[in-house]
Design a protein around this motif. Structure first.
Motif, PDB file in Angstrom:
ATOM      1  N   ARG A   1       2.920   9.666   6.749  1.00  0.00           N
ATOM      2  CA  ARG A   1       1.463   9.510   6.699  1.00  0.00           C
ATOM      3  C   ARG A   1       0.839  10.719   6.035  1.00  0.00           C
ATOM      4  O   ARG A   1       1.398  11.809   6.031  1.00  0.00           O
ATOM      5  CB  ARG A   1       0.890   9.302   8.090  1.00  0.00           C
ATOM      6  CG  ARG A   1       1.128  10.438   9.053  1.00  0.00           C
ATOM      7  CD  ARG A   1       0.459  10.213  10.407  1.00  0.00           C
ATOM      8  NE  ARG A   1       0.416   8.830  10.752  1.00  0.00           N
ATOM      9  CZ  ARG A   1       1.031   8.255  11.781  1.00  0.00           C
ATOM     10  NH1 ARG A   1       1.713   8.983  12.598  1.00  0.00           N
ATOM     11  NH2 ARG A   1       0.945   6.983  12.016  1.00  0.00           N
ATOM     12  N   GLY A   2      -0.319  10.483   5.463  1.00  0.00           N
ATOM     13  CA  GLY A   2      -1.097  11.558   4.855  1.00  0.00           C
ATOM     14  C   GLY A   2      -0.314  12.346   3.830  1.00  0.00           C
ATOM     15  O   GLY A   2       0.520  11.814   3.105  1.00  0.00           O
ATOM     16  N   SER A   3      -0.577  13.632   3.800  1.00  0.00           N
ATOM     17  CA  SER A   3       0.090  14.526   2.845  1.00  0.00           C
ATOM     18  C   SER A   3       1.598  14.579   3.057  1.00  0.00           C
ATOM     19  O   SER A   3       2.356  14.767   2.104  1.00  0.00           O
ATOM     20  CB  SER A   3      -0.472  15.942   2.960  1.00  0.00           C
ATOM     21  OG  SER A   3      -1.830  15.971   2.636  1.00  0.00           O
ATOM     22  N   TYR A   4       2.020  14.419   4.299  1.00  0.00           N
ATOM     23  CA  TYR A   4       3.451  14.482   4.579  1.00  0.00           C
ATOM     24  C   TYR A   4       4.198  13.356   3.872  1.00  0.00           C
ATOM     25  O   TYR A   4       5.355  13.526   3.478  1.00  0.00           O
ATOM     26  CB  TYR A   4       3.715  14.470   6.086  1.00  0.00           C
ATOM     27  CG  TYR A   4       5.140  14.777   6.433  1.00  0.00           C
ATOM     28  CD1 TYR A   4       5.726  15.977   6.029  1.00  0.00           C
ATOM     29  CD2 TYR A   4       5.917  13.886   7.146  1.00  0.00           C
ATOM     30  CE1 TYR A   4       7.045  16.265   6.329  1.00  0.00           C
ATOM     31  CE2 TYR A   4       7.233  14.162   7.455  1.00  0.00           C
ATOM     32  CZ  TYR A   4       7.799  15.350   7.042  1.00  0.00           C
ATOM     33  OH  TYR A   4       9.108  15.639   7.342  1.00  0.00           O
ATOM     34  N   ALA A   5       3.548  12.215   3.675  1.00  0.00           N
ATOM     35  CA  ALA A   5       4.179  11.112   2.949  1.00  0.00           C
ATOM     36  C   ALA A   5       4.541  11.545   1.528  1.00  0.00           C
ATOM     37  O   ALA A   5       5.575  11.136   1.000  1.00  0.00           O
ATOM     38  CB  ALA A   5       3.254   9.899   2.920  1.00  0.00           C
ATOM     39  N   LEU A   6       3.704  12.371   0.922  1.00  0.00           N
ATOM     40  CA  LEU A   6       4.013  12.885  -0.420  1.00  0.00           C
ATOM     41  C   LEU A   6       5.259  13.765  -0.406  1.00  0.00           C
ATOM     42  O   LEU A   6       6.083  13.705  -1.321  1.00  0.00           O
ATOM     43  CB  LEU A   6       2.824  13.668  -0.983  1.00  0.00           C
ATOM     44  CG  LEU A   6       1.636  12.829  -1.428  1.00  0.00           C
ATOM     45  CD1 LEU A   6       0.403  13.702  -1.583  1.00  0.00           C
ATOM     46  CD2 LEU A   6       1.951  12.103  -2.713  1.00  0.00           C
ATOM     47  N   SER A   7       5.407  14.581   0.613  1.00  0.00           N
ATOM     48  CA  SER A   7       6.597  15.424   0.746  1.00  0.00           C
ATOM     49  C   SER A   7       7.853  14.574   0.898  1.00  0.00           C
ATOM     50  O   SER A   7       8.879  14.840   0.270  1.00  0.00           O
ATOM     51  CB  SER A   7       6.472  16.356   1.951  1.00  0.00           C
ATOM     52  OG  SER A   7       5.409  17.247   1.782  1.00  0.00           O
ATOM     53  N   LEU A   8       7.750  13.558   1.742  1.00  0.00           N
ATOM     54  CA  LEU A   8       8.884  12.648   1.928  1.00  0.00           C
ATOM     55  C   LEU A   8       9.217  11.933   0.628  1.00  0.00           C
ATOM     56  O   LEU A   8      10.397  11.763   0.286  1.00  0.00           O
ATOM     57  CB  LEU A   8       8.560  11.637   3.030  1.00  0.00           C
ATOM     58  CG  LEU A   8       8.395  12.199   4.435  1.00  0.00           C
ATOM     59  CD1 LEU A   8       7.861  11.123   5.375  1.00  0.00           C
ATOM     60  CD2 LEU A   8       9.707  12.773   4.948  1.00  0.00           C
TER      61      LEU A   8
ATOM     62  N   ARG B   1       1.025   5.640   5.621  1.00  0.00           N
ATOM     63  CA  ARG B   1      -0.257   5.465   6.294  1.00  0.00           C
ATOM     64  C   ARG B   1      -1.168   6.657   6.029  1.00  0.00           C
ATOM     65  O   ARG B   1      -0.713   7.754   5.746  1.00  0.00           O
ATOM     66  CB  ARG B   1      -0.016   5.284   7.797  1.00  0.00           C
ATOM     67  CG  ARG B   1       0.705   3.969   8.092  1.00  0.00           C
ATOM     68  CD  ARG B   1       1.221   3.870   9.521  1.00  0.00           C
ATOM     69  NE  ARG B   1       2.123   4.908   9.974  1.00  0.00           N
ATOM     70  CZ  ARG B   1       3.400   5.024   9.621  1.00  0.00           C
ATOM     71  NH1 ARG B   1       3.924   4.181   8.770  1.00  0.00           N
ATOM     72  NH2 ARG B   1       4.149   5.987  10.103  1.00  0.00           N
ATOM     73  N   ASN B   2      -2.448   6.406   6.124  1.00  0.00           N
ATOM     74  CA  ASN B   2      -3.472   7.452   5.981  1.00  0.00           C
ATOM     75  C   ASN B   2      -3.412   8.182   4.634  1.00  0.00           C
ATOM     76  O   ASN B   2      -3.676   9.383   4.566  1.00  0.00           O
ATOM     77  CB  ASN B   2      -3.388   8.465   7.124  1.00  0.00           C
ATOM     78  CG  ASN B   2      -3.585   7.815   8.468  1.00  0.00           C
ATOM     79  OD1 ASN B   2      -4.228   6.780   8.592  1.00  0.00           O
ATOM     80  ND2 ASN B   2      -3.013   8.408   9.498  1.00  0.00           N
ATOM     81  N   THR B   3      -3.045   7.473   3.592  1.00  0.00           N
ATOM     82  CA  THR B   3      -3.058   8.040   2.245  1.00  0.00           C
ATOM     83  C   THR B   3      -3.198   6.913   1.226  1.00  0.00           C
ATOM     84  O   THR B   3      -2.706   5.813   1.442  1.00  0.00           O
ATOM     85  CB  THR B   3      -1.797   8.865   1.933  1.00  0.00           C
ATOM     86  OG1 THR B   3      -1.936   9.430   0.628  1.00  0.00           O
ATOM     87  CG2 THR B   3      -0.529   8.029   1.980  1.00  0.00           C
ATOM     88  N   SER B   4      -3.893   7.218   0.168  1.00  0.00           N
ATOM     89  CA  SER B   4      -3.994   6.267  -0.947  1.00  0.00           C
ATOM     90  C   SER B   4      -3.272   6.825  -2.172  1.00  0.00           C
ATOM     91  O   SER B   4      -3.463   6.345  -3.282  1.00  0.00           O
ATOM     92  CB  SER B   4      -5.466   6.000  -1.274  1.00  0.00           C
ATOM     93  OG  SER B   4      -6.107   7.215  -1.651  1.00  0.00           O
ATOM     94  N   ALA B   5      -2.444   7.846  -1.964  1.00  0.00           N
ATOM     95  CA  ALA B   5      -1.785   8.553  -3.064  1.00  0.00           C
ATOM     96  C   ALA B   5      -0.911   7.647  -3.929  1.00  0.00           C
ATOM     97  O   ALA B   5      -0.733   7.917  -5.111  1.00  0.00           O
ATOM     98  CB  ALA B   5      -0.941   9.695  -2.514  1.00  0.00           C
TER      99      ALA B   5
END
Length: 113
Positions: A14-21, A64-68
């Motif tokens: 979720r959120g910024s962490y999803a980008l890291s993953l 979740r919690n990101t539109s990245a």
């Protein structure tokens, strides 16, 4: 590819962490396909591109919690170096690149204790 839990399958995706993953998963994907025998680099490039497309779609659907990841894309470029090793490079769409740069800036601003 070896069976492992992908970042988009995790509860904390979720959120910024999803980008890291996502970056971790892209590294696994690129490493896997770059290790293939470059006798037919076009075939490997096609397979890597298909896998990258599926990975991005999985993040768009599950993070979740990101539109990245919404309406973004990745283009995989390839070349064979002087030693005959296949090199693959993911080129991120501008929207995804902006989100990744923002994540990098935030991580650089975080002080380590």
């Amino acid at each position: 590819m070896t069976t492992k839990q992908w970042g988009y399958e995790r509860a904390d995706c979720r959120g910024s962490y999803a980008l890291s993953l996502f970056l971790d998963d892209m590294d696994v994907l690129i490493t896997h396909y770059a290790s293939q025998t470059p006798e037919q680099p076009e075939t490997v490039l096609f397979q890597a591109q298909a896998a990258a497309n599926k990975l991005l779609q999985a993040y768009e659907k599950n993070a979740r919690n990101t539109s990245a990841f919404v309406n973004q894309f990745i283009e995989i470029k390839s070349t064979v170096d002087a030693e005959g090793k296949l090199l693959l490079v993911p080129i991120f769409s501008s929207g995804l690149k902006q989100k990744l740069i923002a994540l990098l800036k935030r991580s650089n601003e975080t002080s380590m204790h």
